[in-house]
Design an enzyme around this catalytic site. Structure first.
Site, PDB file in Angstrom:
ATOM      1  N   ASP A 159       0.876  -1.162   0.000  1.00  0.00           N
ATOM      2  CA  ASP A 159       0.000   0.000   0.000  1.00  0.00           C
ATOM      3  C   ASP A 159       0.927   1.230   0.000  1.00  0.00           C
ATOM      4  OD1 ASP A 159      -2.352   1.624   0.475  1.00  0.00           O
ATOM      5  OD2 ASP A 159      -1.664   1.784   2.564  1.00  0.00           O
ATOM      6  N   LEU A 160       0.395   2.374  -0.369  1.00  0.00           N
ATOM      7  CA  LEU A 160       1.242   3.580  -0.419  1.00  0.00           C
ATOM      8  C   LEU A 160       1.065   4.457   0.827  1.00  0.00           C
ATOM      9  CD1 LEU A 160       3.105   5.569  -1.978  1.00  0.00           C
ATOM     10  CD2 LEU A 160       1.043   6.519  -3.013  1.00  0.00           C
ATOM     11  N   ASP A 161      -0.134   5.064   0.938  1.00  0.00           N
ATOM     12  CA  ASP A 161      -0.363   6.062   1.989  1.00  0.00           C
ATOM     13  C   ASP A 161      -0.328   5.402   3.367  1.00  0.00           C
ATOM     14  OD1 ASP A 161      -0.883   8.211   0.139  1.00  0.00           O
ATOM     15  OD2 ASP A 161      -2.848   7.338  -0.235  1.00  0.00           O
ATOM     16  N   THR A 221       1.679   9.973   4.124  1.00  0.00           N
ATOM     17  CA  THR A 221       0.633  10.817   3.517  1.00  0.00           C
ATOM     18  C   THR A 221      -0.755  10.527   4.098  1.00  0.00           C
ATOM     19  OG1 THR A 221       0.847   9.209   1.743  1.00  0.00           O
ATOM     20  CG2 THR A 221       1.663  11.423   1.293  1.00  0.00           C
ATOM     21  N   LYS A 267      -9.158   5.345   5.931  1.00  0.00           N
ATOM     22  CA  LYS A 267      -7.904   4.866   5.328  1.00  0.00           C
ATOM     23  C   LYS A 267      -8.188   3.787   4.287  1.00  0.00           C
ATOM     24  CE  LYS A 267      -4.704   5.864   9.088  1.00  0.00           C
ATOM     25  NZ  LYS A 267      -3.901   5.272  10.181  1.00  0.00           N
ATOM     26  N   GLY A 268      -7.584   3.918   3.131  1.00  0.00           N
ATOM     27  CA  GLY A 268      -7.753   2.924   2.071  1.00  0.00           C
ATOM     28  C   GLY A 268      -9.028   3.117   1.259  1.00  0.00           C
ATOM     29  N   VAL A 269      -9.861   4.047   1.685  1.00  0.00           N
ATOM     30  CA  VAL A 269     -11.163   4.263   1.022  1.00  0.00           C
ATOM     31  C   VAL A 269     -11.006   5.357  -0.034  1.00  0.00           C
ATOM     32  CG1 VAL A 269     -13.540   5.016   1.466  1.00  0.00           C
ATOM     33  CG2 VAL A 269     -12.379   3.499   3.096  1.00  0.00           C
ATOM     34  N   ARG A 279     -11.566   8.546  -2.618  1.00  0.00           N
ATOM     35  CA  ARG A 279     -11.965   9.931  -2.336  1.00  0.00           C
ATOM     36  C   ARG A 279     -13.481  10.079  -2.387  1.00  0.00           C
ATOM     37  NH1 ARG A 279      -9.529  13.675  -6.641  1.00  0.00           N
ATOM     38  NH2 ARG A 279      -7.808  12.230  -6.248  1.00  0.00           N
ATOM     39  N   SER A 310      -2.602   0.771  -4.451  1.00  0.00           N
ATOM     40  CA  SER A 310      -3.105   1.927  -3.688  1.00  0.00           C
ATOM     41  C   SER A 310      -4.470   2.373  -4.186  1.00  0.00           C
ATOM     42  CB  SER A 310      -2.113   3.088  -3.856  1.00  0.00           C
ATOM     43  OG  SER A 310      -2.665   4.287  -3.358  1.00  0.00           O
ATOM     44  N   ALA A 311      -5.293   2.862  -3.266  1.00  0.00           N
ATOM     45  CA  ALA A 311      -6.596   3.407  -3.644  1.00  0.00           C
ATOM     46  C   ALA A 311      -6.469   4.817  -4.225  1.00  0.00           C
ATOM     47  CB  ALA A 311      -7.497   3.457  -2.415  1.00  0.00           C
ATOM     48  N   SER A 312      -5.283   5.389  -4.100  1.00  0.00           N
ATOM     49  CA  SER A 312      -5.139   6.814  -4.441  1.00  0.00           C
ATOM     50  C   SER A 312      -4.974   7.060  -5.936  1.00  0.00           C
ATOM     51  CB  SER A 312      -3.927   7.395  -3.712  1.00  0.00           C
ATOM     52  OG  SER A 312      -3.708   8.719  -4.126  1.00  0.00           O
ATOM     53  N   LYS A 313      -5.684   8.087  -6.420  1.00  0.00           N
ATOM     54  CA  LYS A 313      -5.505   8.510  -7.811  1.00  0.00           C
ATOM     55  C   LYS A 313      -4.249   9.379  -7.945  1.00  0.00           C
ATOM     56  CE  LYS A 313     -10.245   8.030  -9.249  1.00  0.00           C
ATOM     57  NZ  LYS A 313     -11.458   8.588  -9.797  1.00  0.00           N
ATOM     58  N   ASN A 314      -3.653   9.732  -6.804  1.00  0.00           N
ATOM     59  CA  ASN A 314      -2.429  10.536  -6.807  1.00  0.00           C
ATOM     60  C   ASN A 314      -1.185   9.671  -6.608  1.00  0.00           C
ATOM     61  OD1 ASN A 314      -3.673  13.249  -6.892  1.00  0.00           O
ATOM     62  ND2 ASN A 314      -4.535  12.642  -4.916  1.00  0.00           N
ATOM     63  N   LYS A 352     -11.017  -0.443  -1.556  1.00  0.00           N
ATOM     64  CA  LYS A 352     -10.832  -1.365  -0.436  1.00  0.00           C
ATOM     65  C   LYS A 352     -11.962  -1.101   0.562  1.00  0.00           C
ATOM     66  CE  LYS A 352      -5.840  -0.688  -1.003  1.00  0.00           C
ATOM     67  NZ  LYS A 352      -4.632  -0.057  -0.476  1.00  0.00           N
ATOM     68  N   GLU A 365       0.022  -3.313   4.582  1.00  0.00           N
ATOM     69  CA  GLU A 365      -1.079  -2.343   4.695  1.00  0.00           C
ATOM     70  C   GLU A 365      -1.072  -1.638   6.040  1.00  0.00           C
ATOM     71  OE1 GLU A 365      -3.677  -0.775   3.794  1.00  0.00           O
ATOM     72  OE2 GLU A 365      -3.981  -1.475   1.766  1.00  0.00           O
ATOM     73  N   ASP A 366      -1.611  -0.421   6.072  1.00  0.00           N
ATOM     74  CA  ASP A 366      -1.786   0.253   7.372  1.00  0.00           C
ATOM     75  C   ASP A 366      -3.264   0.431   7.717  1.00  0.00           C
ATOM     76  OD1 ASP A 366      -2.319   2.206   5.353  1.00  0.00           O
ATOM     77  OD2 ASP A 366      -2.081   3.772   6.872  1.00  0.00           O
TER      78      ASP A 366
HETATM   79  C1  BG6 Z   1      -5.856   5.843   0.104  1.00  0.00           C
HETATM   80  C2  BG6 Z   1      -5.915   6.637   1.380  1.00  0.00           C
HETATM   81  O1  BG6 Z   1      -4.564   5.350  -0.086  1.00  0.00           O
HETATM   82  O2  BG6 Z   1      -6.218   6.655  -1.010  1.00  0.00           O
HETATM   83  C3  BG6 Z   1      -7.271   7.300   1.544  1.00  0.00           C
HETATM   84  O3  BG6 Z   1      -5.669   5.774   2.475  1.00  0.00           O
HETATM   85  C4  BG6 Z   1      -7.595   8.124   0.301  1.00  0.00           C
HETATM   86  O4  BG6 Z   1      -7.254   8.121   2.688  1.00  0.00           O
HETATM   87  C5  BG6 Z   1      -7.517   7.226  -0.928  1.00  0.00           C
HETATM   88  O5  BG6 Z   1      -8.914   8.672   0.391  1.00  0.00           O
HETATM   89  C6  BG6 Z   1      -7.812   7.983  -2.214  1.00  0.00           C
HETATM   90  O6  BG6 Z   1      -6.793   8.929  -2.411  1.00  0.00           O
HETATM   91  P1  BG6 Z   1      -6.827  10.098  -3.482  1.00  0.00           P
HETATM   92  O7  BG6 Z   1      -5.393  10.599  -3.489  1.00  0.00           O
HETATM   93  O8  BG6 Z   1      -7.230   9.507  -4.794  1.00  0.00           O
HETATM   94  O9  BG6 Z   1      -7.799  11.120  -3.008  1.00  0.00           O
HETATM   95 MG    MG Z   2      -2.761   3.147   3.572  1.00  0.00          MG
END
Ligand code: BG6
Ligand code: MG
Length: 227
Positions: free
Chosen positions: A15-17, A23, A51-53, A55, A120-124, A151, A175-176
């Site tokens: 996992d990333l964040d 982050t 966390k992991g959810v 945006r 990672s769930a993040s688009k960033n 997730k 994972e965290d």
């Molecule tokens: C997950 C974070 O990795 O990414 C969540 O744990 C976050 O907190 C999710 O909402 C989506 O991230 P982003 O960068 O696409 O808003």
């Molecule tokens: Mg995480």
């Protein structure tokens, strides 16, 4: 939890964040600021549930906690402003922000021909790993742009396994987040939780951080689970 088959670890999915970089704290700070617009003071226990959810799902959860019923457009607007704040916080990230133990672990895995993926769930995620100069590190990157379900749905990890061409049972996830541990278990993968036992009790192994996490520890874990 007993896994079905393969005793070999062939891949590790990070996992990333909150695992590679702190982050998770930036997501929390940004959501906290926006939640105040709904007169809601985001608690750290709320943050665990975010966390992991994704945006999109996060903003809906916060609206429900705040007891407000915003239009779809307002939800989008809040989510987009949260992201602007989040990216401002990420702007100063450098390779020094990679959390302790992560680089050593990745190097150990690579030396031993274990594949490494980001899930990672993040688009960033791609932006963040570029800031950390880890953009050429992973064999496979699956992020929030690649999946439909966030997730605890296992999609992100199953997609990473598929792209690496390894069986889910041969993957170990780091994972965290409680949602991330649940996703790993649903994917039939080994789950290592980094953080508090109280939050991550479902994981196969829980450590405070990655500093003492080694490939041999993961292999031992595999043997224990299979025996
Ligand atoms: C997950 C974070 O990795 O990414 C969540 O744990 C976050 O907190 C999710 O909402 C989506 O991230 P982003 O960068 O696409 O808003
Ligand atoms: Mg995480």
């Amino acid at each position: 939890m007993r896994l079905d088959t393969n005793p070999n670890i062939e891949a590790v999915i990070f996992d990333l964040d909150g695992v590679i970089v702190d982050t998770a704290q930036y997501h929390y700070e940004a959501w906290k600021t926006l939640a105040l617009e709904w007169n809601y003071s985001l608690k750290s226990s709320d943050n665990e549930a975010l966390k992991g959810v994704s945006r999109k799902d996060s903003v809906s959860k916060i609206a429900a906690w705040a007891g407000v019923q915003p239009s779809a457009q307002e939800l989008e607007n809040i989510a987009s402003r949260k992201n602007t704040l989040y990216l401002e916080l990420c702007a100063e990230l450098t390779p020094d922000d990679v959390l302790a133990g992560i680089e050593n672990l990745i190097n150990e895995l690579k030396v031993n021909n274990i594949k490494v993926a980001l899930g990672s769930a993040s688009k960033n995620a791609r932006f963040v790993i570029e800031k950390l100069k880890l953009n050429n590190t992973f064999d496979v990157v699956v992020d929030g742009n690649d999946v439909l379900h966030s997730k605890p749905n296992p999609e992100v990890f199953l997609k990473a396994a598929e792209r690496m061409n390894v069986q889910p049972q041969s993957c170990c996830v780091i994972e965290d987040a409680p949602a991330g541990i649940q996703a790993a278990l649903k994917a039939q993968m080994i789950a290592v939780g980094l953080g508090k036992t109280s939050e991550l009790s479902q994981a196969h192994l829980i450590l405070p951080n990655a500093t003492n996490l080694t490939l041999s520890k993961m292999k031992q874990l595999y043997q224990q689970i299979l025996s």
